[in-house]
Design an enzyme around this catalytic site. Structure first.
Site, PDB file in Angstrom:
ATOM      1  N   ASN A 146       7.129   0.157   6.025  1.00  0.00           N
ATOM      2  CA  ASN A 146       7.251  -0.654   7.226  1.00  0.00           C
ATOM      3  C   ASN A 146       8.721  -0.648   7.662  1.00  0.00           C
ATOM      4  O   ASN A 146       9.577  -0.022   7.021  1.00  0.00           O
ATOM      5  CB  ASN A 146       6.715  -2.068   7.001  1.00  0.00           C
ATOM      6  CG  ASN A 146       7.443  -2.815   5.883  1.00  0.00           C
ATOM      7  OD1 ASN A 146       8.640  -2.668   5.697  1.00  0.00           O
ATOM      8  ND2 ASN A 146       6.711  -3.637   5.135  1.00  0.00           N
ATOM      9  N   SER A 182       4.760   2.419   9.383  1.00  0.00           N
ATOM     10  CA  SER A 182       3.440   1.837   9.651  1.00  0.00           C
ATOM     11  C   SER A 182       3.468   0.675  10.628  1.00  0.00           C
ATOM     12  O   SER A 182       2.467   0.402  11.297  1.00  0.00           O
ATOM     13  CB  SER A 182       2.794   1.379   8.335  1.00  0.00           C
ATOM     14  OG  SER A 182       3.623   0.433   7.675  1.00  0.00           O
ATOM     15  N   THR A 221      -3.467  -4.694   4.272  1.00  0.00           N
ATOM     16  CA  THR A 221      -3.537  -3.752   5.384  1.00  0.00           C
ATOM     17  C   THR A 221      -2.664  -2.515   5.146  1.00  0.00           C
ATOM     18  O   THR A 221      -3.050  -1.411   5.511  1.00  0.00           O
ATOM     19  CB  THR A 221      -3.107  -4.432   6.692  1.00  0.00           C
ATOM     20  OG1 THR A 221      -1.826  -5.057   6.507  1.00  0.00           O
ATOM     21  CG2 THR A 221      -4.104  -5.502   7.102  1.00  0.00           C
ATOM     22  N   ASP A 223      -1.967  -1.163   2.272  1.00  0.00           N
ATOM     23  CA  ASP A 223      -2.662  -0.337   1.276  1.00  0.00           C
ATOM     24  C   ASP A 223      -3.778   0.467   1.940  1.00  0.00           C
ATOM     25  O   ASP A 223      -3.979   1.649   1.637  1.00  0.00           O
ATOM     26  CB  ASP A 223      -3.249  -1.232   0.179  1.00  0.00           C
ATOM     27  CG  ASP A 223      -2.225  -2.197  -0.394  1.00  0.00           C
ATOM     28  OD1 ASP A 223      -1.067  -1.784  -0.570  1.00  0.00           O
ATOM     29  OD2 ASP A 223      -2.581  -3.355  -0.651  1.00  0.00           O
TER      30      ASP A 223
END
Length: 295
Positions: A146, A182, A221, A223
Site C-alpha cells: 500500500n 494496491s 482485503t 491478502d
C-alpha cells in the site's frame, strides 16, 4: 506446471474469519491453483476482535516444514505468496526458502505482499523493514504494497501521482518486475487510486485504476488482493491492465456483498469477508471498473 499451477502461501491463519491464508486459499483454489499453506501465525481470529489468542510459528518450525517438503520431493511450486510475517528472523528464513524454491524451479514467481502497516503506522517490528528492503525486494517478482509500505520501502514521500511513479521506479530498480500499489490516498472522497507497473527489460507498461470507497472498514482485503493478482497475472499471461481490472472488480463484488450482508452492523464478526457467498464472482468476475493505461 503451466496447466497445473501450484502456490506455496506463507502468511497468517485464523480459525474463524477471513484474513491471511483464509482469505487467499479459497479464491486461488476456485481459480484453478493447488495451494499449500504455511501459517506464520495461528490465531483464533484477526486482531480486530477484543480477544486474540494463538500460536506463532518460529523459524525453526519453518525449517522443519520446508525440510520435510524437500526430503519428500514436494518443493516444486509455480508460485510463492507471502503476506503477514511478524518476526525478523522468520522473514530472513523465508528469504532462504525463496532462493531454494527458485533453485528447484527457476521459473517460480514470487508474489510478496510486504505487510508492515497502513495509515502512517507500522504494526510489525521495525527490524523487518531493512530485511524487506535489502533481502526481499531483490527476490520478489511481484510486489503489492500500500502507499505507506511503498514509502517505507523506498524512502520516497508520496504527495502526488508523480511521487508515486518515482517510488515505483525505485522498486523496479531493486529487482521487482511487477509493482502494484494496491491503494493510495491520491484519489478523492469517492475513490482510492491504485497504480501498477510491469517492467520487462527496457519496456515498461503502466496502468492506474480508481477503486470506489465504501462506507465501512474491512479486514483481509490486502491478502485477497495479492492472491487475486497472482492468479490473474498467471491466467492472462501477465496482462497488467486486465489482471488489475479482474482483481479490483472481484474485490468490489466481495466487499459490496459483505457490506450488504452486515445490514448496518459494523462489528468485526459482521464485517468478515463473504468469500464463500462470492464464489461465482471470484470464478467469473464481471468487469465493473476499467483500468487506464499510462503512456
Amino acid at each position: 506446471m503451466a496447466g497445473n499451477p501450484k502456490v506455496l502461501s506463507i502468511q497468517s491463519h485464523v480459525v474463524s474469519g477471513y484474513v491471511g491464508n483464509k482469505s487467499a486459499t479459497f479464491p486461488l483454489q476456485l481459480l484453478g491453483f493447488e495451494v499449500d499453506a504455511i501459517n506464520s501465525v495461528q490465531f483464533c481470529n484477526h486482531t480486530g476482535y477484543k480477544k486474540v489468542a494463538g500460536q506463532i510459528l518460529s523459524e525453526k518450525d519453518l525449517d522443519d516444514l520446508a525440510g520435510g517438503l524437500q526430503q519428500n520431493g514436494l518443493d516444486f511450486y509455480s508460485h510463492l505468496l507471502t503476506g503477514y510475517i511478524g518476526a525478523e528472523s522468520f522473514l530472513r528464513r523465508v528469504c532462504s526458502l525463496v532462493k531454494h524454491l527458485k533453485s528447484v524451479n527457476p521459473n517460480l514467481i514470487y508474489v510478496c505482499d510486504p505487510v508492515m502497516g497502513d495509515n502512517g503506522k507500522m504494526y510489525v517490528p521495525d527490524d523487518l523493514l531493512p530485511v524487506y528492503k535489502n533481502l526481499v525486494l531483490p527476490l520478489a517478482d511481484i510486489i503489492t504494497p500500500n502507499q505507506f509500505e511503498v514509502e517505507l520501502l523506498t524512502d520516497v514521500k508520496i504527495n502526488n501521482v508523480e511521487d508515486a511513479w518515482k517510488a515505483v521506479d525505485v522498486l523496479h530498480s531493486k529487482g521487482c518486475r511487477t509493482v502494484v500499489v494496491s491503494s493510495t490516498e491520491l484519489g478523492n472522497e469517492k475513490y482510492l487510486l491504485a497504480l501498477a507497473s510491469n517492467k520487462v527489460g527496457a519496456s515498461i507498461n503502466k496502468a492506474t485504476i480508481k477503486i470506489p470507497k465504501l462506507p465501512a472498514s474491512f479486514t483481509g482485503t490486502g491478502d485477497l488482493f495479492a492472491a487475486l493478482l497472482l492468479a490473474w497475472m498467471h491466467k492472462t499471461n501477465n496482462q497488467l491492465k486486465e489482471s488489475l481490472e479482474r482483481t479490483v472488480s472481484t474485490l468490489q463484488a466481495v466487499l459490496k456483498r459483505t457490506l450488504s450482508s452486515a445490514k448496518g452492523d459494523v462489528s468485526a464478526k459482521a464485517m468478515e469477508l463473504k468469500l464463500i457467498q462470492s464464489k461465482n464472482d471470484i470464478q467469473n468476475p464481471k468487469i465493473v471498473i476499467s483500468a487506464e493505461g499510462v503512456f
